[in-house]
Structures are given as C-alpha cells and as structure tokens.
Design a protein around this motif. Sequence first.
Motif, PDB file in Angstrom:
ATOM      1  N   PHE A   1       0.804  -1.214   0.000  1.00  0.00           N
ATOM      2  CA  PHE A   1       0.000   0.000   0.000  1.00  0.00           C
ATOM      3  C   PHE A   1       0.838   1.264   0.000  1.00  0.00           C
ATOM      4  N   GLN A   2       1.998   1.254   0.642  1.00  0.00           N
ATOM      5  CA  GLN A   2       2.821   2.453   0.696  1.00  0.00           C
ATOM      6  C   GLN A   2       4.266   2.124   0.386  1.00  0.00           C
TER       7      GLN A   2
ATOM      8  N   ASN B   1      -3.216   3.938  -4.655  1.00  0.00           N
ATOM      9  CA  ASN B   1      -3.147   4.002  -6.109  1.00  0.00           C
ATOM     10  C   ASN B   1      -2.580   5.335  -6.597  1.00  0.00           C
ATOM     11  N   SER B   2      -2.049   6.143  -5.690  1.00  0.00           N
ATOM     12  CA  SER B   2      -1.590   7.488  -6.050  1.00  0.00           C
ATOM     13  C   SER B   2      -0.122   7.676  -5.664  1.00  0.00           C
ATOM     14  N   GLU B   3       0.494   8.649  -6.314  1.00  0.00           N
ATOM     15  CA  GLU B   3       1.861   9.039  -5.986  1.00  0.00           C
ATOM     16  C   GLU B   3       1.877  10.504  -5.586  1.00  0.00           C
TER      17      GLU B   3
ATOM     18  N   LYS C   1       0.637  26.500  -4.645  1.00  0.00           N
ATOM     19  CA  LYS C   1       1.304  25.418  -5.359  1.00  0.00           C
ATOM     20  C   LYS C   1       0.284  24.333  -5.696  1.00  0.00           C
ATOM     21  N   ASN C   2       0.307  23.878  -6.941  1.00  0.00           N
ATOM     22  CA  ASN C   2      -0.680  22.914  -7.411  1.00  0.00           C
ATOM     23  C   ASN C   2       0.023  21.603  -7.748  1.00  0.00           C
ATOM     24  N   PHE C   3       0.044  20.694  -6.813  1.00  0.00           N
ATOM     25  CA  PHE C   3       0.627  19.374  -7.046  1.00  0.00           C
ATOM     26  C   PHE C   3       0.095  18.417  -5.987  1.00  0.00           C
ATOM     27  N   GLU C   4       0.277  17.117  -6.250  1.00  0.00           N
ATOM     28  CA  GLU C   4      -0.151  16.101  -5.298  1.00  0.00           C
ATOM     29  C   GLU C   4       0.882  16.038  -4.178  1.00  0.00           C
ATOM     30  N   GLY C   5       0.539  16.625  -3.040  1.00  0.00           N
ATOM     31  CA  GLY C   5       1.503  16.749  -1.953  1.00  0.00           C
ATOM     32  C   GLY C   5       1.048  16.091  -0.669  1.00  0.00           C
TER      33      GLY C   5
ATOM     34  N   ARG D   1     -12.159   8.681 -17.927  1.00  0.00           N
ATOM     35  CA  ARG D   1     -11.062   8.203 -17.082  1.00  0.00           C
ATOM     36  C   ARG D   1     -11.652   7.379 -15.950  1.00  0.00           C
ATOM     37  N   PHE D   2     -11.005   6.223 -15.679  1.00  0.00           N
ATOM     38  CA  PHE D   2     -11.409   5.387 -14.564  1.00  0.00           C
ATOM     39  C   PHE D   2     -10.350   5.466 -13.479  1.00  0.00           C
ATOM     40  N   SER D   3     -10.800   5.510 -12.234  1.00  0.00           N
ATOM     41  CA  SER D   3      -9.884   5.558 -11.096  1.00  0.00           C
ATOM     42  C   SER D   3     -10.354   4.553 -10.075  1.00  0.00           C
ATOM     43  N   LEU D   4      -9.494   3.557  -9.790  1.00  0.00           N
ATOM     44  CA  LEU D   4      -9.882   2.467  -8.896  1.00  0.00           C
ATOM     45  C   LEU D   4     -10.192   2.946  -7.505  1.00  0.00           C
ATOM     46  N   PHE D   5      -9.426   3.922  -6.990  1.00  0.00           N
ATOM     47  CA  PHE D   5      -9.618   4.394  -5.633  1.00  0.00           C
ATOM     48  C   PHE D   5     -10.305   5.751  -5.586  1.00  0.00           C
TER      49      PHE D   5
END
Length: 806
Positions: free
Chosen positions: A214-215, A228-230, A271-275, A800-804
């Motif tokens: 998971f991590q 399912n994400s980074e 700031k626009n990012f996955e943080g 777009r499909f996203s599992l989580f």
Amino acid sequence: MKYFSILVTFLLVGIGIASAQEKEIQVLDNQTKNPISFTKVFDGVSSPSIADIDGKIKLEIVSSRNYSFRFFMYKDTVIRGVDLVRMRKVFLSPEAQVLDEVEIRPGVNPAHRIIQQVMNNQRENDPLQNNSFEYNSYSKLYLTGELEQNVDRDTITDSSTLKALNFLDKQYIFLTETRATRTFNPPNYDKEVITAYNVSGIKEPMFATFLNQFQSFSFYDNNFTLGNSEYINPIAPGGLRRYLFILEDTIFHHGTSDTTYTISFRPRKGKNFEGLKGYLYINTKNWAIEKVIASPYSSKEDNSGFEVKVIQEYKFTNGLKWFPEKISTEFNFGNAISINGMDGIGRGSMYISDVQFDGVSKKGFNPVSVQVAPTALADSTKLAEVRGNTATGKEEKTYQVIDSVAQENNFQRLYNILKIASTGKIPIKVVSLPIDRIIRYNDQEGFRFGLGVETNMMLSRIFQVGGYFAYGIRDKQWKWGGDLSFTFEQSRLVQLKLHYSDDLRERGGTDLYDNSFNLLSVDSYREFFLNKMDRERYAGISVGAYIKQNIRVQIFGNYKRFSFVDNYRYNPLFTNGGTNDKFDIAEVGTVINWNIRERVMILDDQRVSLGTKWPKITFEFAKGIKGLALANYDYYRFQLNIIQDFKIRGFGNLSLTTQNGMTLGNVPLNLSQVLQGTGRNYTLSVPNTFQTMVPAEFFSDRFTSLFMQFSFLPIKNKTKWTEPLFVIQSAAGVGDMKNRTDHTGFDFKTPDKGFYESGLTIDNLLKSNFVGLGIGVFYRYGPYASIYEKNNFFYKFTIRFSLFGN
C-alpha cells in the motif's frame, strides 16, 4: 557524625532508586483510542523520551516527579509519578489547531538548512540504495469501529451502538496477520516470501499482502506511493520551493552529540501538485529520517471524512545505516463505512526484525517478487510466537468468531466467485461466461451478440477448455471458435494452448497474442472503430513461459485461410496458386514481452503485476512458409511497440508510445501494416491512436509512429464533482508501400509524406468517485490535411477510470 551523614546519604539514594520503576506506558487518543505515535514525555530532569509508532514508551517512573505528555494538536497532559506508576495507558485530548501560512521574513529559515542536509544525504540513507539486505517481518491489519470525535461513550443510550461497542471491545471486525522474509540486492533483485499468514473469514493470501504493497517502503522515494496514487516527497529535489517547512522542536540526546529536529511540512499556498502534510523527525547522525508522519494534503472540502495516514520509524541498525523498523498505515473511512453510527477504522503495521546487511546473494531465478509459501496458511499457528507485545488479546477471538460466521455463510465460495468475476467472466459453478463474448460492437458487424463458455479453476487449475459463437447484426454472419489450454507451472506461467476459430480479423492488424479484455481500459475501445475486417479460418498452437520475472516468450505456429468480404482484391494472388479473393498462409513466429524491472506477485493461481517505471516492450516476429499444405506466400512480418511513462515532479506526467511494423514480401493487405485510426466526431477518445485519421485510411509495408501525451496536474478546487485535468496530445506517423498498384477495389492511402495531428482534452470536467468525463478537440495538419479547414477538426469525449476514486 561523619559516618552517620554518609549512611543517611546512602539511605536516601537507596530510597530514591527503590522508588524508581521502569514501566511501559501506551499513549492513546482520548476520542478514537488510537495510539499517538512519537509522543514526547518530559520529567523535568532527564532528556525527553519519545514513544514509538504504537504510542508505547518505557519510562523510569519516580513517584516524586511530574511527567508531561506532549504532542502536536493535543493538549499537554501532566501526570504525577505516584499516579503514573499505577497506569498502563495515558489518554490525550485533541486540541484543534490550524497551521496557517507562516511569513518567512528576510533571513534564513532554520528548517531549510536541516532539510537541505537531508536532501544531500538522501542517496546514502535510502534503504534501497547501496546495500543488500535481508529481514523478517510481522504484519498486522485490522478493521474496527470508533465513535466520532467529541462523542463521549458515557452519553450513548442507543442499545445497538452499545452492543457494537461491547463487541469491538472483545474483537476486530476483520484481521489479517503475515510473517514474511524479504531479500533485496540492488538495483532490482527483490523477493519476499510469505512464510505464514492468517485471515479472518476468507483464507486468501491477497488480503495478507495488501498492507505491504500500500505504501512505499521508505520515505526517501521522490514520488511516495500511497495506495493508487503518488505524491511528491517533501525531500525530493525542489522540495524547498514546493513545501512550507517549520522547525517545531529540538531534542538533544544526552550522552551523544546527536540531535533530533521536528519539522512540520505541507505544500505552500498557490502550489498545485499532489503533496503531503505531516512531520519529519530528523536525526543529525547522518542527517537521516528518524521518524515521519504523513498524509495526503487536500484543499478540498471532503464530507466523506475519509483520511489516510502513514507513519514510519527508523533505527540505526547494525552500526551501518538507518533502516525502517516499524511502518504503519491508518485509515479512517468516515461516512464511507459506518458501523452502527461509528466510523470504520483500519490500522495496519509492519514490524521489521533480524536485519542483515550485505553478503546477501541472489538466490537463483526469481520468477516473482512476492510469493506465498505452500505451507504458509498451515503455519498460521506460528504467528502467535511473533506477535509479541503487539498482541491485544483480540486476535484469537476474532479468528474464532469471524471464521465461524464465514463458514456458516460460505464466504469462501462467494469470494471464489467474485475473484473469477473480476476477470470479466461470469462464473456458473465449474464454468464461466466471458462478458465480452455476450455483446460487442464494431463498425463492420454492428452489434455482435453471442455466448462463450469456458471451464474455470473450480474444475481444474491445470487445464481449461472453452468455446464461443457470435452473430453480427450488420453483416448477418455467424462466427465461432474454441480452445484448449494447459498451465504447467503458475510461477512462470508455462502454458500450452490450442486454438481454432472461424471469425473476422482486422485487415493489416495484429493481436500480439494478447486475448485479454479490460472493460476499464480505454485502449480496448479501439475495436468500436474497426470497419475493415476479413474472414479468417484459423488453427494454431502456442507455447509460452516467463524466462525471467519480467520477460515472457511465446512461440507459435498456425495455419490460416483468408477470404475477403468486400470488393477488395489482390491481383497477383493467382500467380501463387490462389485466387484474388482468398488464400492460405502457414506461419511460425514468436512474441516477446519485456516489462523492464516489473515486479510480480503470485496469489494462489493469479499473477498480479506490481507495475514498473521503466519501458514496456512488445516484439512480434512471424515467418510465412510457402508450400506448406496449400500456403501461398513466403514473407516476414515484424511488430515492435514500446511504452514509457515519465513523472515530471511539479508539472505532470509524460507518456510516450512508439508503434512500428514491417512486412517483407509481396502480400495482400491482410499481412501488411495498418495505421490505427479512430477519427470520427463525437466519439470516445482512444489514447495511442490517430484520432483524426479515418479507420483503415492508411496502409503500408513498413511504418513508424510516435504518440505523445502530456497530462498537467489536476486543477484543485473545493468541489468534488469536477477536477479539470488538461492533456496535450500529439501524434506522427510515416510509412511506404512497394506494390501499391497490386491492390484494387479498396481505396486507401500510404503515409509516405508523414501524417501529423495534435489535440487538447480537458478530462474530469465531471467527476464521480471512480469515473471522470471530459471533452477534447484534435487538429489534423500536414500533407494529408483536408483543404476544407473545418474538416481537420475532430471533437471527442474522454473518460477516465480511477480504482480508488483519486
């Protein structure tokens, strides 16, 4: 008098020592009863102590001292030693705090110097760099229920809620435990063997491996994986400009020159990012991470209450380097999973022991990265031996009760059915019905209705037999086929397959011997656009196996009889013993799939990919043999596809795909190369195809094409129903053909001048938990552009499909 004073002194010291008692205390949240990791305890005399990942801490308790328990966002709690000595647990009450943007005035932010040192030593401290290692681990994952914050248990009057609370006091709702051994040798030899596991209710290893996947194993990855994400790591290059760091605390370790700095972090405003947000505990010994608490940062309003948090604790091991000792993941499902009015809570922890560095050698061929030992379930009784001080007394009760309920309701059988169904097949006892055989669509057949039946693992894990039939509404033709396959070794997927069919095949296409169909893969929807297919009677045999963990080789031989169903004719055919509307071929060849550095997990009879960040390469070679039976042609046919994805920190994702093909020998269009076009207005956008090229518009003897797709980071906002994601796409292709005039009755082009297109899509304009819808426009330019400008624009929908649901 002198001796009397000395005697009194010794007595006082003795009394002080006698009054000191070493005891383990666990620090818990007063509301959720979850452990509070890394709580600091001050006694006013010695250096502060820090609790571990489970909130446990060993203290020398002196009755005359006061002990202060402190942690961020909790009220300070002071307990007298005389009271603490009688306690096993200490509860802290939450104190709501908000970390506002801090204005850093001219000068040096002290946290930046520390974080820079961590970045400078990142490679040296990364557990997956420099040193081989081997360790044993014990993992535990459970699901329970907890009252919402600010709800006092003593005020509960609902009988069903009280009954549920009493139930959860004695056991978990779900529990799985795992004992494993992992061997790692840089750069990419990685093998984990699960030696013992147990799962409450359904005895499947899939649940036993979930937590470890998971991590990310350590907090040194530039892109930290969570589910399912980074997420961009705060210590990745460029972290100082992306993240706000605040030095919260400093702890000096007496007896050493080491210091631990506590630094909070979260993305800077704007700031626009996955943080991520959380706390880093940095030890000056090698400037390494000692502890970390992190969770995804979001500016959205999320009414579901779902939260996830990861906690990692490191130890300076064997005098060599800092290495993970405990890794934990906490899930608060909020309203998504409600248990008698309580929030569903999951907590998983992995405890690492017996770490050995270097001297660890690769142990022969490694077909899989994660494997379950044949005796792992039978050895589940050994888990009690390694459970140690993590035991709560609920484990055995959970297995006893949940196993009994599962057996009574036949949960195992239900799971087996669901597992088969997840492959896109409907199970009916020992046979399954493939969903894609029931109904399909393409431009030539229209709607295609049919039925397929095949045996499943409930009949045999070694062999599978199946067949199908179908009827096209538009072409009014029946199709049918069948196959028989044998799987001799699951870890290497050694398979022998026999196949016969009388069906349609795309003119100039290739299937690369991949019969998988994924409803959630947009790539599979290219079939909707197929409009030129020929009748093919096919009989073949193939043998395949993984020669390495990430390299699969298939060898095939087949005999095919083609006939054209439209006005197309290949005129030279009669000179080779055939006619100009039908012919036979015999061919042999091979298909090689190489997913560089891909990690694979074997769960029972399923081979599960854990992904790769490196290129995925597929190569096919086929040789036509003239004169074998009634075969008409000699030829060579090649196909090479390469896919590579790049994550560009702070900007987005870049995907590159190249498709290449070549046919040597004068052959009909069936054996030449078709460029994959999906150019039709107001239809679905299909990645890695030419979206302004009419289907079957271009054929060639040899071609090369390149597809580029750059996805910017999604635009964050406070609404859940939209999350716009801008995607730029471009494609180019070029090819040629020698015997162009031999083909009649069918109008097509050859892309010898080069075909070009670009487009822009806005995905996730409308977004639910798992599906996002958007729109896009593509523009055709260059030598094959239309003289009418409006005809060069193509408008598409995106999905777009996203599992989580991320």
